[in-house]
Design a protein around this motif. Structure first.
Motif, PDB file in Angstrom:
ATOM      1  N   ILE A 169      32.419  26.412  39.622  1.00 13.58           N
ATOM      2  CA  ILE A 169      31.387  27.323  40.131  1.00 13.58           C
ATOM      3  C   ILE A 169      30.370  26.545  40.959  1.00 13.58           C
ATOM      4  O   ILE A 169      29.920  27.002  42.024  1.00 13.58           O
ATOM      5  N   ALA A 170      30.027  25.316  40.453  1.00 10.18           N
ATOM      6  CA  ALA A 170      29.056  24.502  41.186  1.00 10.18           C
ATOM      7  C   ALA A 170      29.574  24.138  42.574  1.00 10.18           C
ATOM      8  O   ALA A 170      28.793  23.997  43.529  1.00 10.18           O
ATOM      9  N   LYS A 171      30.892  23.995  42.711  1.00 13.17           N
ATOM     10  CA  LYS A 171      31.491  23.664  44.016  1.00 13.17           C
ATOM     11  C   LYS A 171      31.782  24.918  44.837  1.00 13.17           C
ATOM     12  O   LYS A 171      32.361  24.823  45.922  1.00 13.17           O
ATOM     13  N   ASN A 172      31.401  26.128  44.296  1.00 14.72           N
ATOM     14  CA  ASN A 172      31.648  27.404  44.979  1.00 14.72           C
ATOM     15  C   ASN A 172      33.141  27.619  45.230  1.00 14.72           C
ATOM     16  O   ASN A 172      33.553  28.142  46.265  1.00 14.72           O
ATOM     17  N   TYR A 173      33.944  27.164  44.245  1.00 13.21           N
ATOM     18  CA  TYR A 173      35.395  27.236  44.430  1.00 13.21           C
ATOM     19  C   TYR A 173      35.925  28.669  44.423  1.00 13.21           C
ATOM     20  O   TYR A 173      36.845  28.984  45.192  1.00 13.21           O
ATOM     21  N   PRO A 174      35.388  29.628  43.627  1.00 15.55           N
ATOM     22  CA  PRO A 174      35.904  31.009  43.687  1.00 15.55           C
ATOM     23  C   PRO A 174      35.789  31.604  45.082  1.00 15.55           C
ATOM     24  O   PRO A 174      36.726  32.254  45.574  1.00 15.55           O
ATOM     25  N   ALA A 175      34.627  31.406  45.769  1.00 19.34           N
ATOM     26  CA  ALA A 175      34.471  31.941  47.127  1.00 19.34           C
ATOM     27  C   ALA A 175      35.470  31.294  48.077  1.00 19.34           C
ATOM     28  O   ALA A 175      36.031  31.955  48.974  1.00 19.34           O
ATOM     29  N   TYR A 176      35.737  29.967  47.867  1.00 18.12           N
ATOM     30  CA  TYR A 176      36.710  29.261  48.717  1.00 18.12           C
ATOM     31  C   TYR A 176      38.095  29.895  48.593  1.00 18.12           C
ATOM     32  O   TYR A 176      38.816  30.049  49.583  1.00 18.12           O
ATOM     33  N   GLU A 177      38.468  30.303  47.380  1.00 19.18           N
ATOM     34  CA  GLU A 177      39.790  30.905  47.180  1.00 19.18           C
ATOM     35  C   GLU A 177      39.915  32.200  47.982  1.00 19.18           C
ATOM     36  O   GLU A 177      40.953  32.455  48.631  1.00 19.18           O
ATOM     37  N   LEU A 178      38.847  33.065  47.945  1.00 18.05           N
ATOM     38  CA  LEU A 178      38.894  34.325  48.691  1.00 18.05           C
ATOM     39  C   LEU A 178      38.951  34.075  50.195  1.00 18.05           C
ATOM     40  O   LEU A 178      39.685  34.762  50.930  1.00 18.05           O
ATOM     41  N   GLU A 179      38.195  33.093  50.674  1.00 13.08           N
ATOM     42  CA  GLU A 179      38.216  32.758  52.104  1.00 13.08           C
ATOM     43  C   GLU A 179      39.620  32.346  52.539  1.00 13.08           C
ATOM     44  O   GLU A 179      40.112  32.770  53.586  1.00 13.08           O
ATOM     45  N   GLN A 180      40.276  31.499  51.734  1.00 12.83           N
ATOM     46  CA  GLN A 180      41.617  31.035  52.080  1.00 12.83           C
ATOM     47  C   GLN A 180      42.628  32.168  52.041  1.00 12.83           C
ATOM     48  O   GLN A 180      43.558  32.224  52.861  1.00 12.83           O
ATOM     49  N   ALA A 181      42.444  33.110  51.087  1.00 12.29           N
ATOM     50  CA  ALA A 181      43.366  34.247  51.016  1.00 12.29           C
ATOM     51  C   ALA A 181      43.235  35.117  52.266  1.00 12.29           C
ATOM     52  O   ALA A 181      44.238  35.574  52.832  1.00 12.29           O
ATOM     53  N   LEU A 182      41.986  35.388  52.732  1.00 13.37           N
ATOM     54  CA  LEU A 182      41.775  36.170  53.950  1.00 13.37           C
ATOM     55  C   LEU A 182      42.320  35.438  55.174  1.00 13.37           C
ATOM     56  O   LEU A 182      42.909  36.040  56.078  1.00 13.37           O
ATOM     57  N   LYS A 183      42.119  34.134  55.180  1.00 12.61           N
ATOM     58  CA  LYS A 183      42.527  33.339  56.351  1.00 12.61           C
ATOM     59  C   LYS A 183      44.042  33.234  56.473  1.00 12.61           C
ATOM     60  O   LYS A 183      44.597  33.343  57.581  1.00 12.61           O
ATOM     61  N   ASN A 184      44.727  33.047  55.358  1.00 14.15           N
ATOM     62  CA  ASN A 184      46.164  32.744  55.401  1.00 14.15           C
ATOM     63  C   ASN A 184      47.042  33.876  54.887  1.00 14.15           C
ATOM     64  O   ASN A 184      48.270  33.746  54.862  1.00 14.15           O
ATOM     65  N   GLY A 185      46.421  35.013  54.462  1.00 10.33           N
ATOM     66  CA  GLY A 185      47.219  36.124  53.962  1.00 10.33           C
ATOM     67  C   GLY A 185      47.528  36.027  52.478  1.00 10.33           C
ATOM     68  O   GLY A 185      47.907  37.027  51.862  1.00 10.33           O
ATOM     69  N   ARG A 186      47.375  34.858  51.873  1.00 11.90           N
ATOM     70  CA  ARG A 186      47.528  34.672  50.427  1.00 11.90           C
ATOM     71  C   ARG A 186      46.982  33.285  50.056  1.00 11.90           C
ATOM     72  O   ARG A 186      46.858  32.407  50.921  1.00 11.90           O
ATOM     73  N   PHE A 187      46.698  33.104  48.813  1.00 13.89           N
ATOM     74  CA  PHE A 187      46.248  31.785  48.349  1.00 13.89           C
ATOM     75  C   PHE A 187      46.797  31.558  46.937  1.00 13.89           C
ATOM     76  O   PHE A 187      46.655  32.427  46.067  1.00 13.89           O
ATOM     77  N   GLU A 188      47.435  30.399  46.747  1.00 13.37           N
ATOM     78  CA  GLU A 188      48.010  30.064  45.427  1.00 13.37           C
ATOM     79  C   GLU A 188      47.429  28.727  44.969  1.00 13.37           C
ATOM     80  O   GLU A 188      47.272  27.797  45.759  1.00 13.37           O
ATOM     81  N   ASP A 189      47.149  28.644  43.694  1.00 11.85           N
ATOM     82  CA  ASP A 189      46.486  27.445  43.174  1.00 11.85           C
ATOM     83  C   ASP A 189      46.830  27.296  41.689  1.00 11.85           C
ATOM     84  O   ASP A 189      47.213  28.269  41.019  1.00 11.85           O
ATOM     85  N   GLU A 190      46.715  26.039  41.186  1.00  9.02           N
ATOM     86  CA  GLU A 190      46.823  25.780  39.753  1.00  9.02           C
ATOM     87  C   GLU A 190      45.609  24.971  39.333  1.00  9.02           C
ATOM     88  O   GLU A 190      45.188  24.042  40.052  1.00  9.02           O
ATOM     89  N   GLY A 191      45.044  25.321  38.174  1.00 10.35           N
ATOM     90  CA  GLY A 191      43.886  24.584  37.700  1.00 10.35           C
ATOM     91  C   GLY A 191      43.384  25.128  36.386  1.00 10.35           C
ATOM     92  O   GLY A 191      43.967  26.047  35.795  1.00 10.35           O
ATOM     93  N   TRP A 192      42.296  24.539  35.922  1.00 15.71           N
ATOM     94  CA  TRP A 192      41.731  24.954  34.633  1.00 15.71           C
ATOM     95  C   TRP A 192      40.898  26.225  34.803  1.00 15.71           C
ATOM     96  O   TRP A 192      40.079  26.339  35.713  1.00 15.71           O
ATOM     97  N   ARG A 193      41.120  27.200  33.887  1.00 19.23           N
ATOM     98  CA  ARG A 193      40.340  28.430  33.825  1.00 19.23           C
ATOM     99  C   ARG A 193      39.788  28.555  32.409  1.00 19.23           C
ATOM    100  O   ARG A 193      40.207  27.855  31.493  1.00 19.23           O
ATOM    101  N   VAL A 194      38.838  29.521  32.219  1.00 22.08           N
ATOM    102  CA  VAL A 194      38.128  29.616  30.948  1.00 22.08           C
ATOM    103  C   VAL A 194      38.333  31.000  30.337  1.00 22.08           C
ATOM    104  O   VAL A 194      38.153  32.031  31.022  1.00 22.08           O
ATOM    105  N   ARG A 195      38.729  31.027  29.067  1.00 24.28           N
ATOM    106  CA  ARG A 195      38.850  32.303  28.352  1.00 24.28           C
ATOM    107  C   ARG A 195      37.465  32.756  27.874  1.00 24.28           C
ATOM    108  O   ARG A 195      36.467  32.031  27.970  1.00 24.28           O
ATOM    109  N   LYS A 196      37.452  33.944  27.276  1.00 20.53           N
ATOM    110  CA  LYS A 196      36.214  34.510  26.742  1.00 20.53           C
ATOM    111  C   LYS A 196      35.582  33.603  25.689  1.00 20.53           C
ATOM    112  O   LYS A 196      34.354  33.446  25.639  1.00 20.53           O
ATOM    113  N   ASP A 197      36.460  32.943  24.819  1.00 19.60           N
ATOM    114  CA  ASP A 197      35.946  32.085  23.738  1.00 19.60           C
ATOM    115  C   ASP A 197      35.561  30.690  24.215  1.00 19.60           C
ATOM    116  O   ASP A 197      35.221  29.821  23.419  1.00 19.60           O
ATOM    117  N   GLY A 198      35.634  30.445  25.526  1.00 13.87           N
ATOM    118  CA  GLY A 198      35.219  29.158  26.082  1.00 13.87           C
ATOM    119  C   GLY A 198      36.330  28.119  26.154  1.00 13.87           C
ATOM    120  O   GLY A 198      36.129  27.021  26.688  1.00 13.87           O
TER     121      GLY A 198
END
Length: 646
Positions: free
Chosen positions: A74-103
């Motif tokens: 979030i500090a690197k504004n990575y979620p917004a970057y993903e949406l920008e890349q999806a609009l730019k290239n028609g799709r965006f695929e990535d692998e990385g760490w995500r967080v569940r509700k329990d942290g």
């Protein structure tokens, strides 16, 4: 109008004919599939999204999808970057760490796809998420295992490459050189690029190659698992060196032969020392092979790797065989576990490591300790191992068990001492038997002169004079017996065909007075043979001593009877038996009767030399004598002659 409702409304209007697909998506549990508006707010939610992210629909609808991201992303504004890349290239695929509700974080595969209506208006994004945590863990475990394997291979490679006193290299299954270490380059003179791929017969003489000896070595290694040999090998410049070689067959998990390991050590200096010792030591003149084993006592090698502090990092089968520990028992322990307590207290293991660093290598011989506490004499070579930046990685340690050589050297020293003592004894006996003859002759002359001077006055002193005369005669007999011992030690007797019956008649003639006085009977029993291949002089001495002893130690209650007989035993020994009916020998005295000056019955005159001479003669010819006796009944002497022919 609410943007989320507009997105859902528009999406529904455009896809009323595809409600069945909506129901299908909502039922999927292995994928989180949902819609977000153009600004990233969640507009739909399926069962898979609830399972993976753990939010109920009412908890998450309308929230920004960045709720699933780590604070760092979030500090690197990575979620917004993903949406920008999806609009730019028609799709965006990535692998990385995500967080569940329990942290708790999980490893996710994410695909963003922008969604448009028929007029091209951007409605939002579809987002598909898959939980790949298990796959990620498996990949991480595999990576760690791979890195550990690389580290192990690197340590082993540096262990082998760092050894300079041994040529350690691999051959393929046909005998071609596959690897080459620094020790091989130093000993044999070839650079790696000059020898790799060449047949290992290049290290052998032309005659050995023509005789197929290199092929024979590989054949023996395949048949028995390993092959060890010592012999002449040749360097690149043509000079010969004496080498100890161990070839070990190497198989893969399918028991298929993939090649051979070959360890070579230059033993030329030890070979030269061995030959010098062989030439100068006449008492221990043995074959070249026995002398080589005496000095070198060939054994396998314990090859292991130590870290910079001296803790064991690798362990081979030779180390297990020599030291007794399995790899699981010893890896991680300090190498001082092999040293006696005194050496540890004196700091000798640490001294070895410091000397190896200071001088580039350290070699030592001394006592080491196996797992079971038994000590063995070891040759140890320590070599520091460096990386390309000359950073110390640890030490290569090669240990060789030389206990047998040490034992043989101790025995050699003891044999030298025994030879010296034996020579001193021979010199004493020779001196005594020769230097005392003249004083005895003088005493006899003086006694005779005394008798002549006394004349008729001898009568009152006759008893003392007779005792003096008897003592001189006994002393002369002792000196004569000592002379016989000396002659026996130095003589080299010729073997001839001896007729035992004729020789017995000669002995009887010499003992005529004794036989007549004692009324003895000398008889011949069963004779399987009459002729014997032996020294005639020695056989006469044997018969004379045994027959005269039989008469001398007769029982006063009966006339002596001595019986001589011969037979051939089942194992081929020619047995000569002399049996009497005399006093007999107590059982506890039988083992002592062949000692010099040993006499069982003191009331009978004698020197105790006769049976010693008999035993010495038989020992010199490699033959044997057995004694069976019963007190009051008599004694049987059975002489066993070997290597005779009927």
């Amino acid at each position: 109008m609410n943007p989320e409702l507009e997105l859902v409304s528009n999406y529904s209007q455009e896809n009323q004919k595809e409600d069945i697909y909506r129901l299908l998506i909502e039922g999927i549990k292995d994928y989180a599939i949902f819609l977000i508006d153009p600004e990233g707010h969640i507009a739909t939610w399926n069962a898979g999204a609830k399972k993976i992210n753990q939010y109920d629909q009412e908890e998450v609808m309308g929230k920004h999808f960045s709720v699933f991201y780590t604070p760092e992303s979030i500090a690197k504004n990575y979620p917004a970057y993903e949406l920008e890349q999806a609009l730019k290239n028609g799709r965006f695929e990535d692998e990385g760490w995500r967080v569940r509700k329990d942290g708790i974080v999980f490893w996710a595969n994410v695909i963003f796809t922008p969604i448009y209506n028929e007029s091209g208006k951007h409605l939002g994004f579809s987002k598909i998420t898959r939980d790949l945590s298990e796959r990620k863990k498996a990949e991480d475990d595999l990576y760690k295992a791979y890195e550990n394997l690389k580290d192990s291979e690197e340590r082993f490679r540096r262990l082998v490459e760092g050894v300079t006193d041994y040529a350690i290299f691999m051959l393929d299954s046909a005998g071609h050189v596959a690897t080459w270490n620094e020790g091989a380059r130093r000993i044999k003179g070839y650079e790696a690029h000059e020898i790799i791929g060449k047949y290992f017969g290049k290290f052998y003489s032309r005659d050995s190659v023509l005789d197929g000896y290199p092929e024979y070595e590989l054949k023996e290694a395949r048949a028995h698992g390993r092959f060890e040999d010592e012999g002449w090998r040749y360097r690149k410049d043509g000079t010969a060196f004496w080498a100890n070689v161990i070839i070990t067959a190497i198989y893969n998990d399918k028991k298929e032969l993939i090649g051979f390991s070959k360890i070579t050590r230059d033993l030329t200096e030890k070979k030269q020392l061995e030959e010098q010792l062989f030439r100068t030591n006449e008492e221990l003149r043995e074959s070249e092979e026995k002398s080589r084993l005496l000095i070198d006592s060939v054994q396998d090698y314990a090859i292991l790797m130590l870290n910079t502090e001296g803790y064991i990092m690798s362990w081979n089968t030779g180390a297990e065989r020599i030291k007794g520990y399995t790899a699981q028992e010893v890896i991680g322990k300090h190498f001082s576990v092999f040293y006696p307590r005194e050496a540890i207290e004196n700091g000798f293991p640490a001294f070895e490591l410091s000397k190896a660093i200071q001088d580039g290598r350290f070699e030592d011989e001394g006592w080491r300790v196996r797992k079971d506490g038994a000590a063995f004499w070891a040759n140890v070579v320590l070599s520091p191992v460096y990386n390309s930046d000359h950073r110390l990685l640890g030490f290569a340690k090669i240990t060789r068990d030389l206990t047998e050589r040490r034992r043989n050297e101790d025995l050699m020293q003891k044999n030298k001492e025994l030879v010296r003592i034996n020579n001193d004894l021979d010199n004493f006996v020779y001196t005594a038997s020769h230097d005392l003859k003249s004083p005895i002759a003088n005493l006899e002359g003086l006694l005779l002169a005394l008798k002549e001077d006394l004349g008729a006055n001898c009568v009152p002193h006759q008893n003392i004079l007779s005792m003096m005369d008897g003592s001189l005669q006994t002393l002369r007999k002792v000196i004569n017996d000592l002379s016989e011992v000396t002659k026996l030690q130095q003589a080299k007797d010729e073997i001839e065909h001896v007729n035992l019956l004729q020789l017995l008649e000669e002995v009887k003639a010499n003992l005529r007075d004794t036989i007549k006085t004692s009324n003895a009977e000398i008889v011949v029993g069963d004779m399987d043979y009459e002729m014997l291949s032996y020294s005639r002089k020695n056989m006469r001495s044997i018969l004379y001593n045994l027959v005269s002893n039989a008469i001398k130690y007769r029982d006063p209650q009966r006339a002596p009877k001595v019986t001589l007989s011969t037979k051939v035993s089942e194992n081929g020994d020619f047995i000569l038996s002399i049996i009497d009916n005399g006093l007999g020998i107590p059982a506890h005295q039988v083992p002592k009767i062949f000692a010099m000056y040993k006499r069982v019955h003191d009331h009978v005159e004698g020197t105790g030399i006769g049976l010693y001479l008999v035993k010495k003669i038989l020992d010199n010819s490699g033959d044997d004598i057995k004694v069976f006796s019963t007190v009051g009944q008599g004694t049987a002497f059975h002489l066993h002659f070997k290597n005779q022919k009927v």
